[in-house]
Design a protein around this motif. Structure first.
Motif, PDB file in Angstrom:
ATOM      1  N   LYS A 154      14.423   9.003  -8.902  1.00 11.69           N
ATOM      2  CA  LYS A 154      13.595   8.094  -9.403  1.00 11.69           C
ATOM      3  C   LYS A 154      14.179   7.393 -10.499  1.00 11.69           C
ATOM      4  O   LYS A 154      14.147   6.421 -10.737  1.00 11.69           O
ATOM      5  N   GLN A 155      14.713   8.203 -11.356  1.00 10.35           N
ATOM      6  CA  GLN A 155      15.626   8.050 -12.545  1.00 10.35           C
ATOM      7  C   GLN A 155      16.656   6.968 -12.240  1.00 10.35           C
ATOM      8  O   GLN A 155      16.824   5.877 -12.705  1.00 10.35           O
ATOM      9  N   ILE A 156      17.604   7.519 -11.254  1.00 10.12           N
ATOM     10  CA  ILE A 156      18.577   6.600 -10.651  1.00 10.12           C
ATOM     11  C   ILE A 156      18.046   5.201 -10.204  1.00 10.12           C
ATOM     12  O   ILE A 156      18.693   4.194 -10.693  1.00 10.12           O
ATOM     13  N   ALA A 157      17.215   5.192  -9.398  1.00  9.68           N
ATOM     14  CA  ALA A 157      16.704   3.893  -8.998  1.00  9.68           C
ATOM     15  C   ALA A 157      16.125   3.117 -10.206  1.00  9.68           C
ATOM     16  O   ALA A 157      16.312   1.588 -10.092  1.00  9.68           O
ATOM     17  N   GLY A 158      15.490   3.605 -11.266  1.00  6.29           N
ATOM     18  CA  GLY A 158      14.861   3.076 -12.150  1.00  6.29           C
ATOM     19  C   GLY A 158      16.064   2.511 -13.360  1.00  6.29           C
ATOM     20  O   GLY A 158      15.808   1.293 -13.826  1.00  6.29           O
ATOM     21  N   GLU A 159      17.033   3.353 -13.569  1.00  5.50           N
ATOM     22  CA  GLU A 159      17.873   3.173 -14.682  1.00  5.50           C
ATOM     23  C   GLU A 159      19.307   2.368 -14.033  1.00  5.50           C
ATOM     24  O   GLU A 159      19.896   1.799 -14.890  1.00  5.50           O
ATOM     25  N   LEU A 160      19.501   2.746 -12.885  1.00  7.00           N
ATOM     26  CA  LEU A 160      20.985   2.194 -12.416  1.00  7.00           C
ATOM     27  C   LEU A 160      20.587   1.296 -11.277  1.00  7.00           C
ATOM     28  O   LEU A 160      21.565   0.461 -11.332  1.00  7.00           O
ATOM     29  N   GLY A 161      19.526   1.344 -10.770  1.00  5.37           N
ATOM     30  CA  GLY A 161      19.386   0.287  -9.568  1.00  5.37           C
ATOM     31  C   GLY A 161      20.613   0.461  -8.462  1.00  5.37           C
ATOM     32  O   GLY A 161      20.918  -0.465  -7.536  1.00  5.37           O
ATOM     33  N   ARG A 162      20.860   2.022  -8.236  1.00  8.63           N
ATOM     34  CA  ARG A 162      22.140   2.206  -7.198  1.00  8.63           C
ATOM     35  C   ARG A 162      21.488   3.249  -6.442  1.00  8.63           C
ATOM     36  O   ARG A 162      20.444   3.927  -6.827  1.00  8.63           O
ATOM     37  N   PRO A 163      21.962   3.305  -5.154  1.00  6.86           N
ATOM     38  CA  PRO A 163      21.390   4.383  -4.129  1.00  6.86           C
ATOM     39  C   PRO A 163      21.752   5.687  -4.586  1.00  6.86           C
ATOM     40  O   PRO A 163      22.663   5.992  -5.286  1.00  6.86           O
TER      41      PRO A 163
END
Length: 348
Positions: A45-54
Motif C-alpha cells: 500500500k505504501q509503495i502504491a501510494g508513495e512511489l506509484g510503482r509496482p
C-alpha cells in the motif's frame, strides 16, 4: 555497451528502502526504477501510494520484468541469502550494510559474484557524508599534518526501544559505517580491541542485542581509530575528532542528508541545494587556542547510484569494492571476539 538507464528494482521497503534507497533511485536519471520486491500488504500500500510503482512477489518476478540489478535493503540476516539468489539470477547487486553477519559469508558471496561475473557492491553511503568528505580533503591538503588518531561516533539517546533488530545490533549496524570510514581513512588494521554491552532484557527489548560498543583499531600506518556506537548515550560526543601532528578537526552533529530524506526531500527536489551544510554546522580545525572554520564539502549520497550505473555500463569501477566489505566484516568479527574475551585480537 549501451547508454540506456540501468533497469533496477529494490528489495525491501522498511526504513532503509523507503528513505535511503527509493528516493535516490527515483532521482537518478541513469537508473530506471522498476519497483519493489515485498510480500507485505502494508508495504505494498505504501509503495502504491508513495512511489506509484509496482510491487513484485520475488526476485525471480523482478528479473522476469526485465531488471538488470537490485538494491537489497532488508533485515541484516537476509542480506546474504538474497544477494546470492540475485547473483544466481544474473542481477547485479547493491547490498545494504551490514553486508553480512560474519566475514566468511561476506567472502563466500564476493567470490560467488566473481565466479558468475555479476557485479556486486555494498551501500556504504557514509563515505559520501559531508563531514567525512571534508575530513578527507583536510588530510589530503595536509591541514592536520600526519593523522595520528581518528575518533568517530554514532551515538544516540534512544534507550527504548533501542537498536532495531533488523540492523543486527549496534556493532553490525553502526559499526559497519564506523569501521569502513576508518579503513578508507587510515588503511589496513593490525590489532582490534572492543567493549560491548547488550540489551538487559527490559520491557520491549530483545535480549542479547548489543546496544553500546567501543572499538579501538591500530592501523598498519601507525594511526589509531577509536569508534563508538550507542543507543543509550545521553551526552553524544563530537561526530569526529581527527587529530594530526599539526592540528585537529572537530565536527558535531551528523550529516544532514538522512534528515532531508526522512522529511520527504530528495536530490530531485533539492537540486543544487542537496547536501549543502549550513555554515553553523561546519566543523573547525583547532591548534591550541587558535580555531578556524572548515567549510563543509557537499554531502553526496546522490553520487552512489550514478556511479553504480556507470560501473554496469563499463565506464568506471564499482562505487564500493565488495572486498572492502569483506575486510570490514573481518574487523567486526575480531571486535566481537575481543569484546567476548577481553583480549586484543591481531589480524593477519
Amino acid at each position: 555497451m549501451t547508454d540506456a538507464p540501468v533497469r533496477i528494482g529494490l528489495a525491501g521497503y522498511g526504513f532503509g528502502g523507503r528513505y535511503f534507497h527509493a528516493p535516490l533511485l527515483a532521482s537518478t536519471p541513469d537508473c530506471e526504477f522498476l519497483g519493489v520486491v515485498t510480500t507485505s500488504p502494508e508495504r505494498r500500500k505504501q509503495i502504491a501510494g508513495e512511489l506509484g510503482r509496482p510491487a513484485y512477489d520475488s526476485l525471480q518476478e523482478l528479473a522476469r520484468a526485465g531488471a538488470e540489478a537490485v538494491a537489497i535493503s532488508t533485515p541484516a540476516a537476509t542480506h546474504i541469502p538474497l544477494a546470492q539468489e540475485a547473483l544466481r539470477l544474473g542481477l547485479a547487486v547493491v547490498c545494504d550494510k551490514p553486508f553480512a553477519l560474519d566475514a566468511a559469508s561476506a567472502r563466500e558471496t564476493t567470490e560467488l559474484a566473481e565466479r558468475l561475473g555479476v557485479p556486486l557492491t555494498v551501500y556504504q553511503n557514509r563515505r559520501w557524508d559531508s563531514d567525512f568528505l571534508t575530513l578527507r580533503r583536510l588530510v589530503a591538503e595536509g591541514a592536520l599534518g600526519t593523522l595520528t588518531r581518528f575518533e568517530s561516533r554514532f551515538e544516540r539517546f534512544q534507550p527504548e526501544p533501542g537498536p532495531p533488530a533488523a540492523g543486527g545490533g549496534t556493532l553490525l549496524d553502526f559499526g559497519s559505517h564506523l569501521v569502513d570510514q576508518a579503513l578508507v581513512l587510515s588503511g589496513p588494521v593490525e590489532r582490534v580491541y572492543a567493549e560491548m554491552r547488550s540489551r538487559d532484557g527490559g520491557e520491549g527489548s530483545e535480549v542479547g542485542l548489543d546496544e553500546d560498543v567501543f572499538v579501538a583499531l591500530t592501523h598498519r600506518s601507525g594511526a589509531r581509530s577509536h569508534l563508538s556506537g550507542s543507543w543509550r548515550q545521553g551526552a553524544p560526543g563530537p561526530r569526529f575528532r581527527a587529530t594530526g601532528t599539526t592540528g585537529t578537526y572537530v565536527v558535531d552533529g551528523v550529516d544532514g542528508q538522512e534528515a532531508l530524506l526522512v522529511a520527504g526531500a530528495s536530490p530531485a527536489s533539492e537540486g543544487e541545494r542537496w547536501g549543502i551544510e549550513p555554515e553553523q554546522r561546519w566543523g573547525q580545525v583547532l591548534r591550541g587556542d587558535h580555531a578556524e572554520p572548515a567549510p563543509s564539502a557537499r554531502g553526496a549520497w546522490d553520487l552512489f547510484y550514478p556511479a553504480f550505473a556507470a560501473a554496469l555500463r563499463g565506464t568506471r569501477p564499482l562505487p564500493v569494492d565488495p572486498w572492502d566489505a569483506v575486510t570490514t566484516a573481518t574487523v567486526l568479527d575480531a571486535a566481537r571476539t575481543s569484546a567476548t574475551t577481553g583480549e586484543v585480537v591481531r589480524l593477519p
